[in-house]
Structures are given as C-alpha cells and as structure tokens.
Design a protein around this motif. Structure first.
Motif, PDB file in Angstrom:
ATOM      1  N   SER A  20       0.108   6.534 -25.351  1.00  0.00           N
ATOM      2  CA  SER A  20       0.595   6.911 -26.675  1.00  0.00           C
ATOM      3  C   SER A  20      -0.268   6.230 -27.739  1.00  0.00           C
ATOM      4  O   SER A  20      -1.074   5.347 -27.433  1.00  0.00           O
ATOM      5  CB  SER A  20       2.054   6.496 -26.836  1.00  0.00           C
ATOM      6  OG  SER A  20       2.160   5.074 -26.823  1.00  0.00           O
ATOM      7  N   LEU A  21      -0.062   6.626 -29.000  1.00  0.00           N
ATOM      8  CA  LEU A  21      -0.807   6.011 -30.090  1.00  0.00           C
ATOM      9  C   LEU A  21      -0.509   4.521 -30.175  1.00  0.00           C
ATOM     10  O   LEU A  21      -1.419   3.702 -30.400  1.00  0.00           O
ATOM     11  CB  LEU A  21      -0.449   6.696 -31.422  1.00  0.00           C
ATOM     12  CG  LEU A  21      -1.140   6.120 -32.677  1.00  0.00           C
ATOM     13  CD1 LEU A  21      -2.654   6.226 -32.557  1.00  0.00           C
ATOM     14  CD2 LEU A  21      -0.638   6.841 -33.930  1.00  0.00           C
ATOM     15  N   GLU A  22       0.754   4.143 -29.981  1.00  0.00           N
ATOM     16  CA  GLU A  22       1.142   2.725 -30.027  1.00  0.00           C
ATOM     17  C   GLU A  22       0.455   1.936 -28.914  1.00  0.00           C
ATOM     18  O   GLU A  22      -0.042   0.824 -29.128  1.00  0.00           O
ATOM     19  CB  GLU A  22       2.661   2.582 -29.920  1.00  0.00           C
ATOM     20  CG  GLU A  22       3.442   3.072 -31.129  1.00  0.00           C
ATOM     21  CD  GLU A  22       3.483   4.602 -31.231  1.00  0.00           C
ATOM     22  OE1 GLU A  22       3.222   5.265 -30.190  1.00  0.00           O
ATOM     23  OE2 GLU A  22       3.749   5.104 -32.335  1.00  0.00           O
ATOM     24  N   GLU A  23       0.440   2.528 -27.703  1.00  0.00           N
ATOM     25  CA  GLU A  23      -0.215   1.855 -26.580  1.00  0.00           C
ATOM     26  C   GLU A  23      -1.713   1.713 -26.838  1.00  0.00           C
ATOM     27  O   GLU A  23      -2.326   0.682 -26.524  1.00  0.00           O
ATOM     28  CB  GLU A  23       0.032   2.635 -25.290  1.00  0.00           C
ATOM     29  CG  GLU A  23       1.462   2.555 -24.790  1.00  0.00           C
ATOM     30  CD  GLU A  23       1.709   3.480 -23.611  1.00  0.00           C
ATOM     31  OE1 GLU A  23       2.509   3.108 -22.741  1.00  0.00           O
ATOM     32  OE2 GLU A  23       1.111   4.577 -23.575  1.00  0.00           O
ATOM     33  N   TYR A  24      -2.312   2.758 -27.398  1.00  0.00           N
ATOM     34  CA  TYR A  24      -3.747   2.708 -27.694  1.00  0.00           C
ATOM     35  C   TYR A  24      -4.055   1.607 -28.698  1.00  0.00           C
ATOM     36  O   TYR A  24      -5.003   0.825 -28.529  1.00  0.00           O
ATOM     37  CB  TYR A  24      -4.212   4.059 -28.230  1.00  0.00           C
ATOM     38  CG  TYR A  24      -5.621   4.055 -28.771  1.00  0.00           C
ATOM     39  CD1 TYR A  24      -6.704   3.719 -27.953  1.00  0.00           C
ATOM     40  CD2 TYR A  24      -5.872   4.380 -30.105  1.00  0.00           C
ATOM     41  CE1 TYR A  24      -7.997   3.706 -28.455  1.00  0.00           C
ATOM     42  CE2 TYR A  24      -7.168   4.367 -30.608  1.00  0.00           C
ATOM     43  CZ  TYR A  24      -8.227   4.034 -29.780  1.00  0.00           C
ATOM     44  OH  TYR A  24      -9.511   4.014 -30.268  1.00  0.00           O
ATOM     45  N   LYS A  25      -3.242   1.530 -29.772  1.00  0.00           N
ATOM     46  CA  LYS A  25      -3.456   0.511 -30.796  1.00  0.00           C
ATOM     47  C   LYS A  25      -3.324  -0.895 -30.191  1.00  0.00           C
ATOM     48  O   LYS A  25      -4.136  -1.788 -30.493  1.00  0.00           O
ATOM     49  CB  LYS A  25      -2.450   0.686 -31.933  1.00  0.00           C
ATOM     50  CG  LYS A  25      -2.738   1.868 -32.841  1.00  0.00           C
ATOM     51  CD  LYS A  25      -1.693   1.959 -33.955  1.00  0.00           C
ATOM     52  CE  LYS A  25      -1.998   3.110 -34.910  1.00  0.00           C
ATOM     53  NZ  LYS A  25      -0.961   3.206 -35.976  1.00  0.00           N
TER      54      LYS A  25
END
Length: 475
Positions: free
Chosen positions: A394-399
């Motif tokens: 997810s975007l959160e995991e990527y960040k």
C-alpha cells in the motif's frame, strides 16, 4: 468419558511415519476407542528437531505441565505416541510422571506400548522401556559425536558456515558480500579499533550476522578467534560452540576451503587478543594486589628485557635475574613510578618527544565496502518502489519502507571513512593531558593505571647508570 491431552514431539532421528500428523491421527483414534476426548487446545506439539534429552528446552512440554497444575484438573490423561516422546531422561520422566500421577491425578499413557494390568508389573515394564530409550539416546549421541570427530579430523565441515562463508555440496565457499566485512574486522582490529567499536561499525553499515542478528562484542570476538578464516576446521568434541578458544580438547585440522585471512594477519591478531585478554581479564581485580601500574612496560636499557619484581617493592631486569644480562637495573617501584610520572609531565610541558605510529594500514578498501552497502540499500529502494507500483504494498507501506531505507542510506553516507590526518604532538598532549593526574590518584587501582598507560605508551626504557627513564609514546 475422560478428557485427555496429547503430547506430540518429533525426534531428530524419527522417520516420516512418526510425523506430527501421524502421531496426532493415531492418538485421536486411540482416544476415540477408549472414550477419551482431546480438545484442540490440549494438543501440545513440539517444534521439529528439539532434543528430548532435556525437558526444559521443550516449551510445549513445559506449557502442558503448567496447564496440568491448574485447578480444577483440566484433563485426566496425557497420551503420547511412545514413552520416549515424553522424555528420554529417566530422571525427568520419574519426576514429571510422579508429579502428574500422584500429585495431580493425571495418568501418562503410551498408545503403542500397552502395559500389563498388574500395577507392580506395569511399573517394572515402564521403567524397563524408559531405560532402553535412554540407552538408545545416549548411544546414538555417542555415535554421532564419533562421526563428527572423524569428519573434523579429515578437515570436513561439521557445522553451519561462519559469517563470511556459504556452504555448497559439503564445502565452504567465501561469500563475496561478507568476505570483505570479515577482512575489514581483522584489519581494523589490528589498526586499534576495539571489538565494541567494530560491532557498532558493522551494525551501522546495515550488516547482519548469518542468523540475521546484530553484531555484538562477542560476535566480533568469535570472528577474530575463528581459524576457519585461515582455512582450518574447528570442532568441539563436547558438541557445544563455547568460547573457550584455548581448550586443548578442540580439534583443529586443515580444511579444503579457501582462506580469506592470511596467516600473518591471523598471527598478529591472536597475539593482540592474548595481550588484551591478559590486561582485561575478568579476574583482573583478584590480581590487583600483585599488579602494579608499570607492569610489562619498563625495559632494561642494556638488553631490552622487561623489568619484573625482584621483591615486593622493587624491580630488576628479568634476564639479569637469570644470568643472561650483565648489568643490574635494580630500582624500587616508588622511585620508578615517580620518575615515569615526572617524565610524562616534563615531556608534555616541553612538547619535545617523538610519537611512533603503530597503526597498521588497512589492506581492505573501506570505501568499497561502504559503497557496496550503499548500492545494496539503493537496490532495496528500487524493490519497494516496484512493490508499490505493482500493488503489492500500500502507499503507507511504501512510505514506511522507503523512509527506513533512506535513513539507512543517510547513516551509511555519514559513516563513510575519510583518511585519518596524522596526529600532531599538540593533539597527542591534549588527548592525554589528564594522564599524570590520574596516575597520581590513589583511588584508581594499579590495574586501571596500567591500562591507561598502555593506551599511549609503547615502552619505558630505564637507564640505570644515568638513573633516567625514556618514554616511547605511540599513536
């Protein structure tokens, strides 16, 4: 109808027919035939490969015993595939079975070893079965140990590869990523870095041990003492990877793998380790009454031998005592200590002394090692980006993953080595300016003072005829 528990363990010498699933299925069939219900929460399955010789190493066994002690009694019987699943040590078996049966009213039943109905005979038969199991276990262990000793004596690997090596087809091969780290550890230790500093450096580079752990002092010490790196095989006949590196029972033989440390480096590291062990032994406080601050540092101007105690309060050339030097260098410890402190003070005041460079230039290109680790982190950055773009993360995991890698990159870049500037006399004095005061401090032990002197003094030459000392400093 009774409530039962099942204890399932796979021994390291089991075959496939004794798999956990096979044991559970057979135990459940036995329970059904004997009106016993085994709830799911009372099936205790031990991890594969955990030895049964010592029950305290079996977490599921100990959890089962803990539950058995609760009130009201949670179950009436414990079913095992065979008695050797329960314990291979008669002492443990007697203790736990006695507690379960007599104190808690819980029986232990082997579904594959039916016992006679006669209580006296069943006790005898059960003891006989357990004795045979323990004999088999001990005998198997001895056979395995003999085989390992033979393999080690032939120079064959008998353990997992140490950090810096991989294993393929029963042969150690240098790992191209980890080998430079090992070489760096040896070279930096010779150059003066402590094992603690090395552990922090390697961990700060993002490097992990072969098991994925952080580098610690003991990790570095183990690497520095491991002869595998010079092409040897080491094996402890007692089967334990203990840290008694000087144990005469250790088997060390020539291996067939490629060494990654040369013999000269190895010998110098071992000499330094022995000196460090002598100075920083955990028993040093016990020896403080015999130690003195100049121990091992004062040399005879005539022959170069060390001045040692000739009595409780005096020193003499060691070779003179043994008839190998013809010039006496007798002096009381009080006088030589006073002379050394005054000499340090005078040298620091005049700044007129030479400093020898004992640091050993590294054969390992540290910049290449750091660049390799930085490249590795950048590859990770590309992988997490790929995972996000392909909807794996997810975007959160990527960040979150991206920030961790950027932090690691920033740390590595900040730690990249720069060529050390040569130390000046003024810098040297500034660094050690508190030494004379500390040496005069009666609250500091003789051992600690000796350690302090060894951080900047290579040796002290005593000229008896001139009643003078010359201090050779090092950086």
């Amino acid at each position: 109808m009774k409530i039962g528990a099942a204890y399932v363990r796979v021994s390291t010498d089991d075959q496939l027919e004794y798999s956990p699933e096979s044991q559970i299925d057979t135990i459940q069939a036995y329970a059904k035939a004997h009106d016993i219900i085994i709830p799911e929460e009372f099936i205790f399955q031990e991890d594969d490969g955990v030895s049964g010789r010592k029950v305290k190493r079996r977490h599921e066994f100990m959890r089962m015993i803990g539950i058995a002690k609760t009130k009201p009694k949670p179950f009436d019987v414990i079913l095992v595939w065979k008695f050797n699943r329960f314990a291979r040590n008669r002492e443990d078996s007697v203790v736990y079975k006695s507690m379960l049966r007599k104190d808690l009213g819980i029986d232990v039943v082997s579904i594959n070893e039916p016992l006679p109905d006669d209580d006296k005979l069943s006790i005898l038969m059960e003891a006989f079965i357990e004795a045979m199991d323990e004999y088999y276990s001990i005998n198997l262990g001895e056979d395995v140990r003999r085989g390992m000793i033979k393999k080690a004596s032939r120079g064959e690997p008998v353990s997992t590869p140490p950090f810096g090596y991989d294993i393929r087809e029963k042969q150690f091969y240098p790992n191209p990523d980890a080998t430079p780290i090992v070489q760096m550890i040896f070279q930096e230790y010779l150059a003066g870095k402590s094992t603690r500093d090395l552990a922090l450096t390697v961990t700060g580079m993002g490097v992990r041990t072969a098991r994925g752990g952080r580098f610690e002092n003991r990790t570095i010490q183990y690497i520095l003492n491991n002869p595998t790196y010079i092409g040897k095989i080491r094996y402890s006949p007692n089967g334990r990877a203990d840290r008694d590196f000087d144990n005469p029972d250790l088997i060390i033989s020539d291996g067939s793998h490629e060494p990654i440390i040369d013999n000269d480096t190895w010998e110098r590291v071992q000499a330094k380790l022995k000196e460090s062990k002598k100075l920083y032994s955990k028993h040093s406080r016990i020896r403080e009454k015999q130690d003195f601050m100049l121990q091992g540092l004062v040399k005879c101007s005539n022959c170069g031998a060390t001045l040692t105690r000739s009595s409780r309060n005096s020193l003499q050339c060691n070779k003179y005592v043994h008839g190998l030097c013809d010039v006496s260098h007798y002096i009381t410890m009080k006088l030589i200590i006073q002379a050394v402190i005054e000499c340090i003070e005078e040298d620091f005041k005049s700044a007129n002394f030479e400093i020898i460079n004992k640091s050993i230039p590294s054969k390992v290109d540290m910049s290449n090692i750091f660049e390799s680790q930085i490249a590795r982190e950048k590859q990770k950055l590309e992988r997490v980006k790929f995972a996000y773009e392909n909807c794996v993360d997810s975007l959160e995991e990527y960040k979150e993953n991206k920030q961790k890698i950027l932090d690691a990159l920033a740390h590595l870049e900040s730690q990249q080595p720069t060529p050390p500037a040569p130390i000046t006399t003024r810098d040297f004095i500034e660094k050690h300016k508190d030494a004379p005061q500390l040496l005069r401090d009666s609250s500091i032990s003789e051992t600690e003072k000796n350690k302090l002197l060894r951080t900047f003094i290579d040796q002290i030459v005593f000229y008896r005829k001139k009643n003078h000392v010359q201090i050779i400093y090092y950086a």
